[in-house]
Design a protein around this motif. Structure first.
Motif, PDB file in Angstrom:
ATOM      1  N   ASN A   1       2.186  -5.578  13.213  1.00  0.00           N
ATOM      2  CA  ASN A   1       3.599  -4.898  13.160  1.00  0.00           C
ATOM      3  C   ASN A   1       4.610  -6.027  12.981  1.00  0.00           C
ATOM      4  N   LEU A   2       5.451  -5.669  11.769  1.00  0.00           N
ATOM      5  CA  LEU A   2       6.632  -6.731  11.513  1.00  0.00           C
ATOM      6  C   LEU A   2       7.747  -5.925  11.479  1.00  0.00           C
ATOM      7  N   LEU A   3       8.843  -6.619  12.160  1.00  0.00           N
ATOM      8  CA  LEU A   3      10.089  -6.068  12.088  1.00  0.00           C
ATOM      9  C   LEU A   3      10.929  -7.504  11.484  1.00  0.00           C
ATOM     10  N   ASP A   4      11.652  -7.005   9.978  1.00  0.00           N
ATOM     11  CA  ASP A   4      12.254  -8.143   9.595  1.00  0.00           C
ATOM     12  C   ASP A   4      14.013  -7.677   9.591  1.00  0.00           C
ATOM     13  N   ILE A   5      14.704  -8.656   9.515  1.00  0.00           N
ATOM     14  CA  ILE A   5      16.086  -8.260   9.202  1.00  0.00           C
ATOM     15  C   ILE A   5      16.754  -9.233   8.103  1.00  0.00           C
ATOM     16  N   TYR A   6      17.510  -8.797   7.261  1.00  0.00           N
ATOM     17  CA  TYR A   6      18.323  -9.344   6.145  1.00  0.00           C
ATOM     18  C   TYR A   6      19.504  -9.076   5.967  1.00  0.00           C
ATOM     19  N   GLU A   7      20.512  -9.744   5.472  1.00  0.00           N
ATOM     20  CA  GLU A   7      21.868  -9.485   5.334  1.00  0.00           C
ATOM     21  C   GLU A   7      21.949  -8.785   3.775  1.00  0.00           C
ATOM     22  N   VAL A   8      22.772  -7.819   3.630  1.00  0.00           N
ATOM     23  CA  VAL A   8      23.127  -7.186   2.269  1.00  0.00           C
ATOM     24  C   VAL A   8      24.704  -7.711   1.859  1.00  0.00           C
TER      25      VAL A   8
ATOM     26  N   LEU B   1      20.142  -5.508   6.689  1.00  0.00           N
ATOM     27  CA  LEU B   1      18.913  -4.367   6.525  1.00  0.00           C
ATOM     28  C   LEU B   1      17.923  -4.889   7.472  1.00  0.00           C
ATOM     29  N   LEU B   2      17.310  -3.786   8.234  1.00  0.00           N
ATOM     30  CA  LEU B   2      16.320  -4.038   9.366  1.00  0.00           C
ATOM     31  C   LEU B   2      15.170  -3.156   8.657  1.00  0.00           C
ATOM     32  N   ALA B   3      13.984  -3.788   8.706  1.00  0.00           N
ATOM     33  CA  ALA B   3      13.123  -3.311   7.904  1.00  0.00           C
ATOM     34  C   ALA B   3      11.458  -3.344   8.673  1.00  0.00           C
ATOM     35  N   THR B   4      10.398  -2.378   8.542  1.00  0.00           N
ATOM     36  CA  THR B   4       9.440  -2.460   9.445  1.00  0.00           C
ATOM     37  C   THR B   4       8.325  -2.293   8.642  1.00  0.00           C
ATOM     38  N   ARG B   5       7.105  -2.916   8.699  1.00  0.00           N
ATOM     39  CA  ARG B   5       5.798  -2.691   7.993  1.00  0.00           C
ATOM     40  C   ARG B   5       4.716  -3.124   8.715  1.00  0.00           C
ATOM     41  N   ASN B   6       3.487  -2.993   8.615  1.00  0.00           N
ATOM     42  CA  ASN B   6       2.482  -3.492   8.753  1.00  0.00           C
ATOM     43  C   ASN B   6       1.682  -4.389   7.862  1.00  0.00           C
ATOM     44  N   THR B   7       1.075  -5.570   8.180  1.00  0.00           N
ATOM     45  CA  THR B   7       0.489  -6.149   7.303  1.00  0.00           C
ATOM     46  C   THR B   7      -0.591  -5.871   6.392  1.00  0.00           C
ATOM     47  N   LYS B   8      -1.244  -4.693   7.093  1.00  0.00           N
ATOM     48  CA  LYS B   8      -2.213  -4.120   6.036  1.00  0.00           C
ATOM     49  C   LYS B   8      -2.111  -2.764   5.683  1.00  0.00           C
TER      50      LYS B   8
ATOM     51  N   LEU C   1      -5.883  -3.719  -2.338  1.00  0.00           N
ATOM     52  CA  LEU C   1      -6.754  -3.174  -1.514  1.00  0.00           C
ATOM     53  C   LEU C   1      -6.019  -3.194  -0.196  1.00  0.00           C
ATOM     54  N   LEU C   2      -6.646  -3.815   1.202  1.00  0.00           N
ATOM     55  CA  LEU C   2      -5.974  -3.484   2.149  1.00  0.00           C
ATOM     56  C   LEU C   2      -4.980  -4.367   2.546  1.00  0.00           C
ATOM     57  N   TRP C   3      -4.637  -5.487   1.649  1.00  0.00           N
ATOM     58  CA  TRP C   3      -3.608  -6.366   2.075  1.00  0.00           C
ATOM     59  C   TRP C   3      -2.203  -6.308   1.526  1.00  0.00           C
ATOM     60  N   GLY C   4      -1.388  -6.801   2.088  1.00  0.00           N
ATOM     61  CA  GLY C   4      -0.027  -6.690   1.556  1.00  0.00           C
ATOM     62  C   GLY C   4       0.860  -5.227   1.949  1.00  0.00           C
ATOM     63  N   GLY C   5       0.657  -4.863   3.215  1.00  0.00           N
ATOM     64  CA  GLY C   5       1.521  -3.625   3.309  1.00  0.00           C
ATOM     65  C   GLY C   5       2.882  -3.915   3.219  1.00  0.00           C
ATOM     66  N   THR C   6       3.618  -2.800   2.405  1.00  0.00           N
ATOM     67  CA  THR C   6       4.996  -3.047   2.246  1.00  0.00           C
ATOM     68  C   THR C   6       5.912  -1.974   3.254  1.00  0.00           C
ATOM     69  N   TYR C   7       7.275  -2.182   3.064  1.00  0.00           N
ATOM     70  CA  TYR C   7       8.014  -1.473   3.889  1.00  0.00           C
ATOM     71  C   TYR C   7       8.147  -0.109   3.996  1.00  0.00           C
ATOM     72  N   GLN C   8       7.921   0.389   5.224  1.00  0.00           N
ATOM     73  CA  GLN C   8       7.748   1.830   5.195  1.00  0.00           C
ATOM     74  C   GLN C   8       9.298   2.548   5.955  1.00  0.00           C
ATOM     75  N   CYS C   9       9.862   1.463   6.598  1.00  0.00           N
ATOM     76  CA  CYS C   9      11.179   1.856   7.049  1.00  0.00           C
ATOM     77  C   CYS C   9      12.339   0.916   6.591  1.00  0.00           C
TER      78      CYS C   9
END
Length: 366
Positions: A275-282, A258-265, A237-245
């Motif tokens: 609004n979340l901004l996350d970073i990972y290493e590849v 890897l830098l990624a953005t999403r909203n939690t809804k 439903l409204l929860w668990g918004g995934t990465y859009q960028c």
């Protein structure tokens, strides 16, 4: 080799501000009528904007490039060009303070709206990235009736209207690509393209050192690999918004982030989330680029970014910009045009924020 590579990606990432003040808000007008009423609005006549919104965002010099999905009257994926003529080509745009984001300068405006898929078959566009003057944009049909594709456009600073590189279209018959990222692999003197479809993260290597020759069809897939906790939040439903960028950035040593953005809804901005901004290493184990890559979490790599007054929403258009070897900025726009109505068919504006710090001093714009 594209320039610049970033000296210290983690340090630049952590200096991206968590918020901007109202004095730093940015906007661009639709006075040329490139977007006609009620397209890209949240008004009743446009079904409150359901299924139609700005999706991905990248800066190129004085321009913003926005991928967008138009559901009615003719479904189509589009690329919107915003010219920020009053702003500097290289520096942060909110320096000095923008005069009035609600009344943009005459030369800050939407200049082009380009149909990415003219047949309307692949009508949904996803998150985008620009590297070395080339834009990658994913397009797909949500019903799965047509093969998804990644398309590429020339978008260098001297090109005001993007031009498609039709000869390097990349077909993705088994994916609905929600976002793409590209960067330079220093060890191979090639480029890498990553494609995210909310479940799978694919990687393609360029055929050679010339990005304009395209990417090999063979992919290194993470379908069976374990992604870091939180990379795919799932939910119903409204929860668990995934990465859009999904944007890739390379440092001077050749490490890929890897830098990624999403909203939690999922239904943001109708339903408010963070609004979340996350970073990972590849990583490629043992430096073997024929092996399956690994996405690794970074401690304290997730951040909540504040965005008020309907200036932006990470459930839609966002993206990072490498200004120079010491500066990485974040841009994000609102889901739809603002201040539009039936009496102003050529009015309205794009509202967006720039999360940046000053050249040289590293002063946060807050």
């Amino acid at each position: 080799m594209p320039l610049p590579l970033v000296r210290d990606v983690l340090s630049s990432y952590r200096r991206i501000p968590d918020r901007v003040t109202k004095a730093r808000y940015l906007g661009a007008s639709n006075t040329l009528g490139m977007v006609s009423y009620p397209r890209y609005t949240s008004q009743f006549k446009n079904d409150f904007g359901l299924g139609e919104h700005f999706q991905g965002l990248q800066r190129v010099g004085r321009r913003l490039l926005i991928s967008a999905t138009q559901k009615r009257p003719i479904p189509r994926s589009q690329l919107i060009v915003v010219e920020m003529g009053s702003r500097d080509e290289c520096d942060a745009w909110a320096i000095p303070s923008y005069p009035d984001h609600k009344r943009p300068q005459p030369n800050d405006k939407i200049t082009h709206v380009i149909d990415v898929d003219r047949e309307g078959n692949r009508w949904h566009a996803g998150g985008i990235q620009v590297i070395d003057g080339v834009l990658a944009i994913p397009i797909y049909d949500t019903d799965g009736a047509f093969t998804s594709e990644i398309r590429f456009f020339e978008v260098g600073r001297d090109r005001r209207r993007p031009r498609e590189l039709r000869h390097i279209r990349l077909k993705k018959p088994d994916m609905d690509p929600k976002a793409v990222g590209m960067t330079y692999l220093k060890a191979l003197d090639r480029y890498v393209l990553t494609i995210w479809d909310d479940k799978v993260l694919d990687f393609h290597l360029s055929k050679d050192a010339d990005l304009r020759n395209g990417f090999a069809e063979l992919e290194h897939r993470l379908r069976e690999a374990r992604l870091p906790d939180g990379f795919f939040p799932g939910g119903i439903l409204l929860w668990g918004g995934t990465y859009q960028c999904i944007n890739l950035v390379t440092d001077e040593r050749g490490t890929v982030y890897l830098l990624a953005t999403r909203n939690t809804k999922k239904a943001s901005p109708t339903f408010k989330g963070d609004n979340l901004l996350d970073i990972y290493e590849v990583r490629w184990p043992g430096g073997d680029f024929t092996a399956r890559p690994e996405v690794v979490s970074i401690p304290d790599g997730s951040r909540v970014i504040e965005c008020k007054d309907k200036q932006c929403n990470f459930g839609g258009a966002a993206g990072v910009y490498v200004a120079d070897r010491d500066h990485v900025y974040l841009y994000a726009a609102w889901h739809w045009l603002r201040d539009t109505d039936r009496w102003q068919p050529y009015g309205g504006r794009v509202s967006f924020n720039e999360y940046a710090y000053r050249f040289g001093g590293g002063t946060v714009l807050s």
